[in-house]
Design a protein around this motif. Structure first.
Motif, PDB file in Angstrom:
ATOM      1  N   ASN A 106      45.828  23.747 -16.774  1.00  0.00           N
ATOM      2  CA  ASN A 106      46.350  24.969 -17.364  1.00  0.00           C
ATOM      3  C   ASN A 106      46.551  26.026 -16.278  1.00  0.00           C
ATOM      4  N   TYR A 107      47.725  26.041 -15.657  1.00  0.00           N
ATOM      5  CA  TYR A 107      47.996  27.006 -14.592  1.00  0.00           C
ATOM      6  C   TYR A 107      48.037  28.431 -15.126  1.00  0.00           C
ATOM      7  N   ASN A 108      48.456  28.603 -16.359  1.00  0.00           N
ATOM      8  CA  ASN A 108      48.485  29.940 -16.947  1.00  0.00           C
ATOM      9  C   ASN A 108      47.075  30.540 -16.957  1.00  0.00           C
ATOM     10  N   PHE A 109      46.097  29.739 -17.327  1.00  0.00           N
ATOM     11  CA  PHE A 109      44.706  30.181 -17.339  1.00  0.00           C
ATOM     12  C   PHE A 109      44.236  30.510 -15.923  1.00  0.00           C
ATOM     13  N   VAL A 110      44.588  29.675 -14.959  1.00  0.00           N
ATOM     14  CA  VAL A 110      44.191  29.907 -13.566  1.00  0.00           C
ATOM     15  C   VAL A 110      44.775  31.239 -13.075  1.00  0.00           C
ATOM     16  N   VAL A 111      46.028  31.514 -13.415  1.00  0.00           N
ATOM     17  CA  VAL A 111      46.652  32.773 -13.010  1.00  0.00           C
ATOM     18  C   VAL A 111      46.001  33.946 -13.748  1.00  0.00           C
ATOM     19  N   ASP A 112      45.564  33.747 -14.992  1.00  0.00           N
ATOM     20  CA  ASP A 112      44.806  34.793 -15.687  1.00  0.00           C
ATOM     21  C   ASP A 112      43.531  35.142 -14.913  1.00  0.00           C
ATOM     22  N   LEU A 113      42.851  34.119 -14.404  1.00  0.00           N
ATOM     23  CA  LEU A 113      41.639  34.355 -13.613  1.00  0.00           C
ATOM     24  C   LEU A 113      41.983  35.127 -12.338  1.00  0.00           C
ATOM     25  N   TYR A 114      43.038  34.711 -11.651  1.00  0.00           N
ATOM     26  CA  TYR A 114      43.460  35.425 -10.441  1.00  0.00           C
ATOM     27  C   TYR A 114      43.850  36.867 -10.764  1.00  0.00           C
ATOM     28  N   SER A 115      44.512  37.083 -11.870  1.00  0.00           N
ATOM     29  CA  SER A 115      44.915  38.437 -12.264  1.00  0.00           C
ATOM     30  C   SER A 115      43.703  39.319 -12.526  1.00  0.00           C
ATOM     31  N   ALA A 116      42.704  38.766 -13.191  1.00  0.00           N
ATOM     32  CA  ALA A 116      41.477  39.522 -13.447  1.00  0.00           C
ATOM     33  C   ALA A 116      40.772  39.848 -12.132  1.00  0.00           C
ATOM     34  N   LEU A 117      40.739  38.884 -11.227  1.00  0.00           N
ATOM     35  CA  LEU A 117      40.126  39.113  -9.921  1.00  0.00           C
ATOM     36  C   LEU A 117      40.908  40.173  -9.143  1.00  0.00           C
ATOM     37  N   PHE A 118      42.221  40.160  -9.274  1.00  0.00           N
ATOM     38  CA  PHE A 118      43.060  41.188  -8.655  1.00  0.00           C
ATOM     39  C   PHE A 118      42.622  42.571  -9.134  1.00  0.00           C
ATOM     40  N   ASP A 119      42.440  42.719 -10.446  1.00  0.00           N
ATOM     41  CA  ASP A 119      42.014  44.011 -10.999  1.00  0.00           C
ATOM     42  C   ASP A 119      40.655  44.435 -10.453  1.00  0.00           C
ATOM     43  N   CYS A 120      39.742  43.480 -10.327  1.00  0.00           N
ATOM     44  CA  CYS A 120      38.408  43.780  -9.795  1.00  0.00           C
ATOM     45  C   CYS A 120      38.496  44.291  -8.353  1.00  0.00           C
ATOM     46  N   TYR A 121      39.239  43.587  -7.532  1.00  0.00           N
ATOM     47  CA  TYR A 121      39.402  43.996  -6.135  1.00  0.00           C
ATOM     48  C   TYR A 121      40.176  45.311  -6.021  1.00  0.00           C
ATOM     49  N   SER A 122      41.181  45.461  -6.857  1.00  0.00           N
ATOM     50  CA  SER A 122      42.021  46.651  -6.823  1.00  0.00           C
ATOM     51  C   SER A 122      41.203  47.906  -7.122  1.00  0.00           C
ATOM     52  N   ASP A 123      40.274  47.795  -8.050  1.00  0.00           N
ATOM     53  CA  ASP A 123      39.408  48.937  -8.370  1.00  0.00           C
ATOM     54  C   ASP A 123      38.678  49.458  -7.145  1.00  0.00           C
ATOM     55  N   LYS A 124      38.356  48.547  -6.239  1.00  0.00           N
ATOM     56  CA  LYS A 124      37.575  48.888  -5.049  1.00  0.00           C
ATOM     57  C   LYS A 124      38.448  49.006  -3.797  1.00  0.00           C
ATOM     58  N   ASN A 125      39.776  48.970  -3.982  1.00  0.00           N
ATOM     59  CA  ASN A 125      40.717  49.052  -2.863  1.00  0.00           C
ATOM     60  C   ASN A 125      40.417  48.005  -1.790  1.00  0.00           C
ATOM     61  N   GLN A 126      40.079  46.818  -2.212  1.00  0.00           N
ATOM     62  CA  GLN A 126      39.777  45.725  -1.281  1.00  0.00           C
ATOM     63  C   GLN A 126      41.046  44.910  -1.026  1.00  0.00           C
TER      64      GLN A 126
END
Length: 143
Positions: A51-71
């Motif tokens: 399920n690549y859609n699910f994998v990209v959902d995980l990456y998107s969530a991780l993006f938001d986490c890192y983005s919050d911290k300007n990483q």
């Protein structure tokens, strides 16, 4: 699926269900960086293709986490890994990853037009959606 892939996917799915309520706040997203990072690395290493859609959902969530911290360095490393994990034949998911890359560049004040030119898929409709997304997340108002 091998039993290892099934176990990894089951673990990532359980993580996702537990993480969903925590994704609504930058404060709680901070706690999700390590588990999400582990999940995407394991799924990527096992080349889980269920399920690549699910994998990209995980990456998107991780993006938001890192983005919050300007990483931004972590974001670019993660996105490079994500493009390796999600094959180019997965056009819609690749577009989602490209959108994340362009948002990251935009938030850093970098030239997104050059990156847009590098997009493999130059479908006008896809590009217009990405430009709309960039306009929505823009931090500088247009005068």
């Amino acid at each position: 699926l091998t039993s290892t892939e099934a176990l990894a996917m089951s673990g990532a799915t359980s993580l996702w269900r537990a993480a969903l309520p925590l994704l609504n706040s930058a404060e709680t997203r901070a706690f999700l960086i390590r588990p999400l990072r582990t999940a995407v690395r394991v799924l990527s290493a096992l080349k889980c293709t269920q399920n690549y859609n699910f994998v990209v959902d995980l990456y998107s969530a991780l993006f938001d986490c890192y983005s919050d911290k300007n990483q931004w360095d972590e974001i670019h490393t993660m996105l490079n890994e994500s493009f390796q994990a999600v094959p180019s034949t997965e056009h819609l998911n690749q577009r989602r990853l490209w959108a994340l890359r362009l948002v990251a560049l935009s938030r850093q004040g970098k030239n997104v037009a050059r990156a847009m030119d590098k997009m493999k898929e130059n479908e006008p409709r896809a590009q217009s959606r990405i430009w709309m997304l960039l306009a929505q997340v823009s931090s500088k108002p247009v005068e």
